[in-house]
Design a protein around this motif. Structure first.
Motif, short mmCIF file in Angstrom:
data_model
loop_
_atom_site.label_atom_id
_atom_site.label_comp_id
_atom_site.label_asym_id
_atom_site.label_seq_id
_atom_site.Cartn_x
_atom_site.Cartn_y
_atom_site.Cartn_z
N ILE A 78 0.82 -1.21 0.00
CA ILE A 78 0.00 0.00 0.00
C ILE A 78 0.85 1.26 0.00
O ILE A 78 0.49 2.27 -0.59
N ILE A 79 2.02 1.21 0.66
CA ILE A 79 2.94 2.33 0.63
C ILE A 79 3.90 2.13 -0.53
O ILE A 79 4.61 1.14 -0.60
N ARG A 80 3.94 3.06 -1.46
CA ARG A 80 4.83 2.96 -2.61
C ARG A 80 6.24 3.40 -2.23
O ARG A 80 6.43 4.22 -1.34
N LYS A 81 7.23 2.88 -2.96
CA LYS A 81 8.64 3.17 -2.66
C LYS A 81 9.34 3.61 -3.94
O LYS A 81 9.24 2.94 -4.97
N ILE A 82 10.07 4.72 -3.88
CA ILE A 82 10.81 5.22 -5.03
C ILE A 82 12.30 5.01 -4.84
O ILE A 82 12.84 5.24 -3.76
N GLY A 83 12.98 4.58 -5.88
CA GLY A 83 14.43 4.46 -5.88
C GLY A 83 14.90 3.15 -6.48
O GLY A 83 14.12 2.18 -6.57
N PRO A 84 16.15 3.11 -6.94
CA PRO A 84 17.08 4.23 -6.96
C PRO A 84 16.76 5.24 -8.07
O PRO A 84 16.26 4.87 -9.12
N THR A 85 17.07 6.48 -7.79
CA THR A 85 16.90 7.57 -8.75
C THR A 85 18.29 8.04 -9.16
O THR A 85 19.11 8.33 -8.30
N ALA A 86 18.54 8.12 -10.45
CA ALA A 86 19.89 8.49 -10.88
C ALA A 86 19.88 9.16 -12.24
O ALA A 86 19.09 8.80 -13.12
N VAL A 87 20.79 10.11 -12.40
CA VAL A 87 21.05 10.76 -13.69
C VAL A 87 22.54 10.67 -13.95
O VAL A 87 23.36 10.92 -13.05
N HIS A 88 22.91 10.30 -15.16
CA HIS A 88 24.32 10.20 -15.54
C HIS A 88 25.04 11.51 -15.20
O HIS A 88 24.51 12.61 -15.46
N PRO A 89 26.25 11.43 -14.64
CA PRO A 89 26.97 12.66 -14.24
C PRO A 89 27.12 13.69 -15.35
O PRO A 89 27.12 14.90 -15.08
N ASP A 90 27.23 13.24 -16.60
CA ASP A 90 27.41 14.19 -17.71
C ASP A 90 26.11 14.92 -18.07
O ASP A 90 26.15 15.87 -18.87
N PHE A 91 24.98 14.50 -17.49
CA PHE A 91 23.69 15.09 -17.87
C PHE A 91 22.94 15.65 -16.68
O PHE A 91 21.74 15.92 -16.77
N GLN A 92 23.63 15.85 -15.58
CA GLN A 92 22.99 16.41 -14.39
C GLN A 92 22.81 17.91 -14.52
O GLN A 92 23.39 18.54 -15.40
N SER A 93 21.96 18.46 -13.65
CA SER A 93 21.63 19.90 -13.66
C SER A 93 20.90 20.32 -14.92
O SER A 93 21.03 21.47 -15.39
N LYS A 95 17.48 19.20 -15.23
CA LYS A 95 16.09 18.91 -14.83
C LYS A 95 15.61 17.53 -15.27
O LYS A 95 14.41 17.28 -15.32
N ILE A 96 16.57 16.65 -15.58
CA ILE A 96 16.18 15.29 -15.94
C ILE A 96 15.68 14.53 -14.72
O ILE A 96 14.69 13.78 -14.79
N GLY A 97 16.33 14.74 -13.57
CA GLY A 97 15.88 14.10 -12.34
C GLY A 97 14.45 14.49 -12.00
O GLY A 97 13.65 13.64 -11.56
N ARG A 98 14.11 15.74 -12.20
CA ARG A 98 12.74 16.19 -11.94
C ARG A 98 11.75 15.49 -12.85
O ARG A 98 10.67 15.06 -12.43
#
Length: 285
Positions: A78-93, A95-98
């Motif tokens: 009933i409780i949902r779980k998120i993860g792992p969440t990751a963005v390749h270092p070359d593509f961070q910042s 807004k892909i994570g968002r």
């Protein structure tokens, strides 16, 4: 840069494993903490199990046919779980994570609650999760070690069996306020869960004693007995995510020889009840 968010498939396993490994390694190197995914092989194994699990909905971020991010929503209970969440270092910042988070929050919009574990040193992810609605509920620590004390011979420590599931689920509901039945069942298939038993009554259980598993007990003494018994049954050190609100239990762990490895935050979106009794968190919550 155009980015497409789509559902993950088995063909994405290796590329997702690489992204997860590199993303977590980058954070670990930056803040001088151990990575939750120390090798690419381990990251790929975890992703393989997630994509193969019909109760897990995964998404990837793709740009020019290259996978640049991934995220997963466990819908087992009933409780949902998120993860792992990751963005390749070359593509961070960028807004892909968002975008990855928003895709899973849309998927889980009818859930009572969604939980995740956030590495406290990673201020970027803390800001992202807070901005999309998650609240910090408990600061916690990942600790590791092998307790020094001997187990209580009057308390039976044995593997968790299928016949124990209902009783363990009831204990979980008493402590957490809800059941984690499917998670318990999956632990039998993938980990080595244990129970502590007195007079044929389960007083505590642990789905695993690495950061993938959680444990619950009615009180601290029962949890201590469980961990001492598990430690005595094997040679490997234990690792647990211990909420710092359980100050006495945390001090007991330190006195037994556990050492702090990392600091994390337990975050939740939606309904949240403070657990009762004694517990340690999984890497999800």
């Amino acid at each position: 840069m155009d980015v497409t968010i789509r559902q993950a498939t088995t063909d994405d396993t290796d590329r997702c494993g690489s992204v997860i490994y590199l993303a977590f390694k980058g954070i670990a190197d930056r803040y001088q903490v151990p990575s939750f995914f120390p090798t690419q092989e381990f990251a790929t194994e975890v992703i393989d199990s997630l994509i193969a699990n019909p109760s897990v909905f995964g998404v990837v971020a793709e740009s020019d046919s290259q996978i640049v991010g991934a995220n997963f929503l466990d819908e087992s209970d009933i409780i949902r779980k998120i993860g792992p969440t990751a963005v390749h270092p070359d593509f961070q910042s960028r807004k892909i994570g968002r975008k990855l988070m928003e895709a899973l929050l849309e998927r889980g919009r009818e859930a009572v609650s969604i939980r995740l574990i956030q590495e406290a040193s990673n201020t970027t992810s803390l800001s992202l999760y807070a901005s999309v609605g998650f609240d910090v509920k408990e600061p916690a620590v990942l600790i590791g070690g092998k307790p020094k004390s001997k187990p209580d011979p009057t308390i039976e420590i044995r593997p968790l069996q299928e016949s124990d599931l209902e009783e363990c689920a009831a204990l979980c509901k008493q402590v957490y306020g809800f059941e984690r039945f499917q998670e318990l069942q999956q632990a039998i298939e993938h980990f080595s869960p244990f129970v502590a038993v007195i007079q044929n009554r389960i007083i505590a259980y642990a789905t695993a004693t690495n950061f993938f598993g959680h444990g619950v007990a009615k009180n601290e003494a029962d949890m201590q007995a469980l961990l001492l018994g598990i430690a005595a049954a094997g040679d490997d050190p234990l690792s647990l995510i211990v909420p710092l609100c359980q100050a006495s239990f945390f001090r007991w762990c330190l006195g037994e020889g556990f050492r702090v490895i990392n600091t994390v935050n337990i975050m939740a979106l939606g309904e949240y009840f403070e657990p009762q009794g004694c517990y340690f968190s999984s890497v999800a919550y």
